[in-house]
Design a protein around this motif. Structure first.
Motif, PDB file in Angstrom:
ATOM      1  N   ASP A  84      15.280   9.248 -40.078  1.00 34.62           N
ATOM      2  CA  ASP A  84      15.404  10.632 -39.135  1.00 34.62           C
ATOM      3  C   ASP A  84      14.068  10.747 -38.254  1.00 34.62           C
ATOM      4  O   ASP A  84      14.230  11.105 -37.196  1.00 34.62           O
ATOM      5  CB  ASP A  84      15.555  11.613 -40.216  1.00 34.62           C
ATOM      6  CG  ASP A  84      16.788  11.714 -40.845  1.00 34.62           C
ATOM      7  OD1 ASP A  84      17.908  11.020 -40.512  1.00 34.62           O
ATOM      8  OD2 ASP A  84      16.988  12.380 -41.951  1.00 34.62           O
TER       9      ASP A  84
ATOM     10  N   LYS B 279      14.434   8.444 -35.358  1.00 35.30           N
ATOM     11  CA  LYS B 279      15.337   8.737 -34.492  1.00 35.30           C
ATOM     12  C   LYS B 279      14.935   9.885 -33.660  1.00 35.30           C
ATOM     13  O   LYS B 279      15.163   9.930 -32.405  1.00 35.30           O
ATOM     14  CB  LYS B 279      16.511   9.231 -35.128  1.00 35.30           C
ATOM     15  CG  LYS B 279      17.302   8.024 -35.527  1.00 35.30           C
ATOM     16  CD  LYS B 279      18.835   8.295 -36.226  1.00 35.30           C
ATOM     17  CE  LYS B 279      19.277   7.277 -36.929  1.00 35.30           C
ATOM     18  NZ  LYS B 279      20.373   7.614 -37.882  1.00 35.30           N
ATOM     19  N   ALA B 280      14.273  10.952 -34.276  1.00 36.99           N
ATOM     20  CA  ALA B 280      13.584  12.142 -33.688  1.00 36.99           C
ATOM     21  C   ALA B 280      12.544  11.489 -32.496  1.00 36.99           C
ATOM     22  O   ALA B 280      12.568  12.139 -31.377  1.00 36.99           O
ATOM     23  CB  ALA B 280      13.119  12.915 -34.500  1.00 36.99           C
TER      24      ALA B 280
ATOM     25  N   LYS C 195      14.121  10.012 -29.493  1.00 38.21           N
ATOM     26  CA  LYS C 195      14.739  11.141 -28.529  1.00 38.21           C
ATOM     27  C   LYS C 195      13.592  11.568 -27.833  1.00 38.21           C
ATOM     28  O   LYS C 195      13.798  11.906 -26.558  1.00 38.21           O
ATOM     29  CB  LYS C 195      15.331  12.074 -29.505  1.00 38.21           C
ATOM     30  CG  LYS C 195      16.041  13.351 -28.761  1.00 38.21           C
ATOM     31  CD  LYS C 195      16.574  14.289 -29.466  1.00 38.21           C
ATOM     32  CE  LYS C 195      16.930  15.687 -28.713  1.00 38.21           C
ATOM     33  NZ  LYS C 195      17.244  16.567 -29.653  1.00 38.21           N
ATOM     34  N   ASP C 196      12.321  11.662 -28.379  1.00 40.61           N
ATOM     35  CA  ASP C 196      11.320  12.560 -27.663  1.00 40.61           C
ATOM     36  C   ASP C 196      10.870  11.412 -26.452  1.00 40.61           C
ATOM     37  O   ASP C 196      10.411  11.868 -25.357  1.00 40.61           O
ATOM     38  CB  ASP C 196      10.073  12.986 -28.690  1.00 40.61           C
ATOM     39  CG  ASP C 196      10.462  13.846 -29.538  1.00 40.61           C
ATOM     40  OD1 ASP C 196      11.319  14.526 -29.330  1.00 40.61           O
ATOM     41  OD2 ASP C 196       9.612  13.902 -30.382  1.00 40.61           O
TER      42      ASP C 196
ATOM     43  N   ARG D 299      12.798   9.185 -24.799  1.00 41.07           N
ATOM     44  CA  ARG D 299      13.674   9.364 -23.897  1.00 41.07           C
ATOM     45  C   ARG D 299      13.520  10.732 -22.930  1.00 41.07           C
ATOM     46  O   ARG D 299      13.456  10.289 -21.774  1.00 41.07           O
ATOM     47  CB  ARG D 299      15.263   9.305 -24.449  1.00 41.07           C
ATOM     48  CG  ARG D 299      15.533   8.052 -25.044  1.00 41.07           C
ATOM     49  CD  ARG D 299      17.029   8.048 -25.332  1.00 41.07           C
ATOM     50  NE  ARG D 299      17.312   6.773 -25.738  1.00 41.07           N
ATOM     51  CZ  ARG D 299      17.648   6.337 -26.901  1.00 41.07           C
ATOM     52  NH1 ARG D 299      18.249   7.419 -27.819  1.00 41.07           N
ATOM     53  NH2 ARG D 299      18.307   5.103 -27.066  1.00 41.07           N
ATOM     54  N   GLU D 300      13.067  11.745 -23.656  1.00 36.53           N
ATOM     55  CA  GLU D 300      12.998  13.036 -22.938  1.00 36.53           C
ATOM     56  C   GLU D 300      11.821  13.002 -22.139  1.00 36.53           C
ATOM     57  O   GLU D 300      11.635  13.396 -20.786  1.00 36.53           O
ATOM     58  CB  GLU D 300      12.691  14.252 -23.896  1.00 36.53           C
ATOM     59  CG  GLU D 300      14.377  14.805 -24.276  1.00 36.53           C
ATOM     60  CD  GLU D 300      13.976  15.744 -25.546  1.00 36.53           C
ATOM     61  OE1 GLU D 300      12.967  16.217 -25.626  1.00 36.53           O
ATOM     62  OE2 GLU D 300      15.133  15.872 -26.179  1.00 36.53           O
TER      63      GLU D 300
END
Length: 178
Positions: free
Chosen positions: A56, A59-60, A63-64, A66-67
């Motif tokens: 998890d 994955k977080a 995501k960060d 990508r942002e």
């Protein structure tokens, strides 16, 4: 090359040119006989980066990343991505011998033109140049390969003990869930 530099320091340009000619010939022969020495390794560093995190968390972080990339924050994204590394990195430092003959040939006209300081600077730069290559091997892959080897050895073993059967079953179950 050091003999050539010494001769240039002592204002013996002819001796320097002779030393460079000898060095060039020797380098060309060495490279003709052993092309693998085009990049002659002098040192290898091994760096291990091991990520211990829950999926998890990873994955977080992805995501960060990508942002951050979407927002054009490449450097911040790169730093965050580097923190996700779980790998063994092999950095090899090599002397680029294949570039020496051409570099020496480029220095010769400088000496002929009396630009001795410039020639010495070029020779020192050549001698101080290293090429760094890097190869990274993912730790999860290495670990999985080792687990497979161990499980295979157990699977091939006749007359396994109960503990060995349990260990083999756990290895198979772990591979099935990953």
């Amino acid at each position: 090359m050091k003999n050539a530099l010494k001769a240039l320091d002592e204002k013996r340009n002819r001796d320097a040119l002779a030393a460079l000619a000898t060095a060039t010939g020797k380098l060309e022969l060495i490279l003709a006989r052993s092309p693998k020495l085009a990049l002659a390794p002098v040192r290898t560093d091994v760096l291990t980066h091991d990520l211990l995190a829950k999926s998890d968390t990873v994955k977080a972080a992805i995501k960060d990343v990508r942002e951050l990339l979407r927002d054009g924050e490449v450097q911040k994204a790169r730093q965050l991505m580097q923190s996700l590394a779980s790998e063994v990195e092999f950095r090899t430092f090599s002397i680029p011998l294949e570039t020496y003959p051409a570099a020496i040939k480029a220095v010769t006209p400088l000496i002929d033109a009396g630009k001795v300081e410039e020639a010495k600077t070029e020779l020192r730069t050549m001698l101080n140049t290293l090429v760094v290559t890097s190869e990274a091997v993912p730790l999860p892959k290495l670990r999985a390969e080792e687990q497979i080897k161990a499980a295979q050895a157990l699977a091939e073993k006749a007359n396994r003990s109960k503990e060995e059967n349990d260990k083999l079953a756990q290895s198979i179950a772990a591979r099935a869930t990953s």
